[in-house]
Structure formats: C-alpha cells, structure tokens
Design a protein around this motif. Sequence first.
Motif, PDB file in Angstrom:
ATOM      1  N   LEU A 130      11.281   8.590  33.891  1.00 49.79           N
ATOM      2  CA  LEU A 130      10.782   8.417  32.530  1.00 49.79           C
ATOM      3  C   LEU A 130       9.280   8.172  32.599  1.00 49.79           C
ATOM      4  N   HIS A 131       8.515   9.095  32.057  1.00 54.07           N
ATOM      5  CA  HIS A 131       7.057   9.014  32.087  1.00 54.07           C
ATOM      6  C   HIS A 131       6.567   8.537  30.722  1.00 54.07           C
ATOM      7  N   TYR A 132       5.845   7.420  30.724  1.00 57.79           N
ATOM      8  CA  TYR A 132       5.409   6.817  29.463  1.00 57.79           C
ATOM      9  C   TYR A 132       3.895   6.640  29.410  1.00 57.79           C
ATOM     10  N   ILE A 133       3.352   6.846  28.216  1.00 56.93           N
ATOM     11  CA  ILE A 133       2.010   6.387  27.881  1.00 56.93           C
ATOM     12  C   ILE A 133       2.210   5.060  27.149  1.00 56.93           C
ATOM     13  N   SER A 134       1.543   4.013  27.623  1.00 54.70           N
ATOM     14  CA  SER A 134       1.785   2.681  27.052  1.00 54.70           C
ATOM     15  C   SER A 134       0.565   2.160  26.302  1.00 54.70           C
ATOM     16  N   LEU A 135       0.840   1.513  25.183  1.00 50.21           N
ATOM     17  CA  LEU A 135      -0.166   0.771  24.408  1.00 50.21           C
ATOM     18  C   LEU A 135       0.331  -0.662  24.300  1.00 50.21           C
ATOM     19  N   SER A 136      -0.414  -1.591  24.882  1.00 47.07           N
ATOM     20  CA  SER A 136       0.011  -2.994  24.878  1.00 47.07           C
ATOM     21  C   SER A 136      -1.148  -3.886  24.456  1.00 47.07           C
ATOM     22  N   VAL A 137      -0.802  -5.067  23.992  1.00 44.91           N
ATOM     23  CA  VAL A 137      -1.800  -6.092  23.683  1.00 44.91           C
ATOM     24  C   VAL A 137      -1.396  -7.345  24.449  1.00 44.91           C
ATOM     25  N   ALA A 138      -2.107  -7.592  25.556  1.00 40.96           N
ATOM     26  CA  ALA A 138      -1.801  -8.756  26.386  1.00 40.96           C
ATOM     27  C   ALA A 138      -2.517  -9.986  25.834  1.00 40.96           C
ATOM     28  N   ASN A 139      -1.762 -11.031  25.613  1.00 40.02           N
ATOM     29  CA  ASN A 139      -2.312 -12.324  25.221  1.00 40.02           C
ATOM     30  C   ASN A 139      -2.305 -13.198  26.468  1.00 40.02           C
ATOM     31  N   LYS A 140      -3.495 -13.604  26.920  1.00 36.49           N
ATOM     32  CA  LYS A 140      -3.612 -14.378  28.153  1.00 36.49           C
ATOM     33  C   LYS A 140      -3.983 -15.817  27.814  1.00 36.49           C
ATOM     34  N   PHE A 141      -3.146 -16.740  28.291  1.00 41.64           N
ATOM     35  CA  PHE A 141      -3.343 -18.165  28.044  1.00 41.64           C
ATOM     36  C   PHE A 141      -3.715 -18.833  29.364  1.00 41.64           C
ATOM     37  N   PHE A 142      -4.959 -19.322  29.454  1.00 38.57           N
ATOM     38  CA  PHE A 142      -5.505 -19.837  30.703  1.00 38.57           C
ATOM     39  C   PHE A 142      -5.274 -21.335  30.874  1.00 38.57           C
ATOM     40  N   VAL A 143      -5.045 -21.726  32.120  1.00 36.98           N
ATOM     41  CA  VAL A 143      -5.003 -23.135  32.481  1.00 36.98           C
ATOM     42  C   VAL A 143      -6.445 -23.616  32.570  1.00 36.98           C
ATOM     43  N   LYS A 144      -6.707 -24.813  32.099  1.00 31.63           N
ATOM     44  CA  LYS A 144      -8.074 -25.344  32.022  1.00 31.63           C
ATOM     45  C   LYS A 144      -8.763 -25.316  33.393  1.00 31.63           C
ATOM     46  N   ASN A 145     -10.018 -24.851  33.395  1.00 33.80           N
ATOM     47  CA  ASN A 145     -10.862 -24.798  34.601  1.00 33.80           C
ATOM     48  C   ASN A 145     -10.195 -24.016  35.737  1.00 33.80           C
TER      49      ASN A 145
ATOM     50  N   HIS B  34      -3.370 -17.832  34.645  1.00 31.59           N
ATOM     51  CA  HIS B  34      -3.029 -17.642  33.231  1.00 31.59           C
ATOM     52  C   HIS B  34      -1.599 -17.108  33.075  1.00 31.59           C
ATOM     53  N   PHE B  35      -1.076 -17.346  31.882  1.00 32.80           N
ATOM     54  CA  PHE B  35       0.224 -16.826  31.476  1.00 32.80           C
ATOM     55  C   PHE B  35      -0.012 -15.632  30.552  1.00 32.80           C
ATOM     56  N   ILE B  36       0.893 -14.645  30.608  1.00 28.00           N
ATOM     57  CA  ILE B  36       0.706 -13.397  29.863  1.00 28.00           C
ATOM     58  C   ILE B  36       1.899 -13.160  28.942  1.00 28.00           C
ATOM     59  N   VAL B  37       1.602 -12.855  27.678  1.00 29.57           N
ATOM     60  CA  VAL B  37       2.605 -12.383  26.722  1.00 29.57           C
ATOM     61  C   VAL B  37       2.063 -11.068  26.167  1.00 29.57           C
ATOM     62  N   ALA B  38       2.781  -9.960  26.436  1.00 29.24           N
ATOM     63  CA  ALA B  38       2.224  -8.638  26.129  1.00 29.24           C
ATOM     64  C   ALA B  38       3.228  -7.740  25.408  1.00 29.24           C
ATOM     65  N   PRO B  39       3.252  -7.766  24.072  1.00 30.97           N
ATOM     66  CA  PRO B  39       4.067  -6.788  23.343  1.00 30.97           C
ATOM     67  C   PRO B  39       3.433  -5.402  23.454  1.00 30.97           C
ATOM     68  N   GLY B  40       4.273  -4.367  23.412  1.00 31.10           N
ATOM     69  CA  GLY B  40       3.718  -3.028  23.557  1.00 31.10           C
ATOM     70  C   GLY B  40       4.613  -1.936  23.024  1.00 31.10           C
ATOM     71  N   LEU B  41       4.047  -0.734  22.977  1.00 33.00           N
ATOM     72  CA  LEU B  41       4.756   0.487  22.600  1.00 33.00           C
ATOM     73  C   LEU B  41       4.630   1.468  23.757  1.00 33.00           C
ATOM     74  N   TYR B  42       5.754   2.055  24.172  1.00 35.00           N
ATOM     75  CA  TYR B  42       5.762   3.060  25.237  1.00 35.00           C
ATOM     76  C   TYR B  42       6.183   4.392  24.618  1.00 35.00           C
TER      77      TYR B  42
ATOM     78  N   GLY C 140       4.465 -12.655  31.939  1.00 33.80           N
ATOM     79  CA  GLY C 140       4.039 -12.747  33.322  1.00 33.80           C
ATOM     80  C   GLY C 140       3.018 -13.827  33.581  1.00 33.80           C
ATOM     81  N   VAL C 141       2.514 -13.794  34.796  1.00 31.18           N
ATOM     82  CA  VAL C 141       1.473 -14.722  35.238  1.00 31.18           C
ATOM     83  C   VAL C 141       0.412 -13.921  35.979  1.00 31.18           C
ATOM     84  N   GLY C 142      -0.789 -14.478  36.018  1.00 29.47           N
ATOM     85  CA  GLY C 142      -1.870 -13.814  36.729  1.00 29.47           C
ATOM     86  C   GLY C 142      -2.917 -14.800  37.185  1.00 29.47           C
ATOM     87  N   TYR C 143      -3.813 -14.305  38.026  1.00 24.23           N
ATOM     88  CA  TYR C 143      -4.929 -15.126  38.495  1.00 24.23           C
ATOM     89  C   TYR C 143      -6.137 -14.220  38.647  1.00 24.23           C
TER      90      TYR C 143
END
Length: 197
Positions: A86-101, A105-113, A142-145
């Motif tokens: 399944l080949h998809y073109i994706s459009l997402s909006v990632a909301n990144k919530f950072f830990v102080k200093n 960060h934590f990621i919440v990303a709704p999207g359309l494929y 998700g999570v990221g750094y």
Amino acid sequence: MKKCILLLCFITTVSICEAQRQKTFGFRGGTQFTQVSNANLDTKTGFYLGLFGNFKLSEFYALQPELGYALHGGESDLMSEANIDLHYISLSVANKFFVKNSGFHFIVAPGLYFDTDDTLVGLANRTEGNNVSFIDVTLGLGVGYVLNNGLGFEARYIQGAVDVFSGTFNSFESEQLDYETQLNSGIQLGLFYQFNF
C-alpha cells in the motif's frame, strides 16, 4: 489613556511572542513495520520519507505540518495469498509537547493518507484505481528527541481508522475481506533533521 496603554501593552506582548517563535523546516525518514488487521498477513518492513515545517510556538509546544510518502501493507507466508503493498502520500500535523529544558518530546499526529494509485497521477497511468480505499484517517502517537544541532530521533505508532478494503469501494469474492474490517497499523523508527536559522 488607559486604553492606549493597554493597546500598547498588547502590541508589545504580541511582538515579543512573534519574535520568540522559531520557524524552521526539515526532513524525516526511517523504517516502519506495518500490518493490516484481519487479513492473515505477517508484518511488512517498509519505509517512510517526508518533509516538514516546524513552528516552535512556546518552550513546551511545536506545531509541525508534514508531507510524506509511506509504504504500508502485509507479507504473506502462503503461496495462495499475495503480499499487499500500500503506497500512500501522507499529510499529517504533528503536535510536539516538550519536556522543560530538554529536547525530549511527546508526539500526537493526526493525519490523512491518500492511496497513490487513486491520485490524479495514478489514475492518469491506469484505467482505474486499485481495490484499496483511497483515503485513510490516521493517528500517530510517539516520542522523540532533538539535539541542539537539529538532528533528532523518533518512534511513532500509527493507527488507521478507515477499512483498507472498504465494501463501499469494492465488490469482494472473499468473505473475510467483505465482512471483517482491515485497518492499517504500524511502528515508525527514524531520524529527522531540522535546519537551524
């Protein structure tokens, strides 16, 4: 006079907030492990690639629109059943919530494929699309750094909400595909790089 002072304070506050916003762009990519539920298929190893714009709106929050390509599907271990790509073109909006200093960060990303076989380019090269629903609504968690130099690492779980082989779009010979819901899901592990200005 009070109104003028309040207006001046408001304009100053907005100007300071605008000046402190960090705007940047970058790219992301990596490996993903995807499945299609209720389809008698094993996990498929694929990849994803994309571009993003990043708007750091505060110390704790960044808004990140994303445009990308993702390979989903499943692998069959039976000769009687085919693999699903399944080949998809994706459009997402990632909301990144950072830990102080921290770059953590934590990621919440709704999207359309969007299924690439049912886009204008895909349909221009074929007489009709494939048997896959042309759009999927997804949620990524998700999570990221991110390091100070702009290099980052992330892991996301992506869950689709639209039946991959929806009866609305297809006429099935398989009872399983006709009566059971098949949903995309996957785990993305990858890198990203955002340019620092």
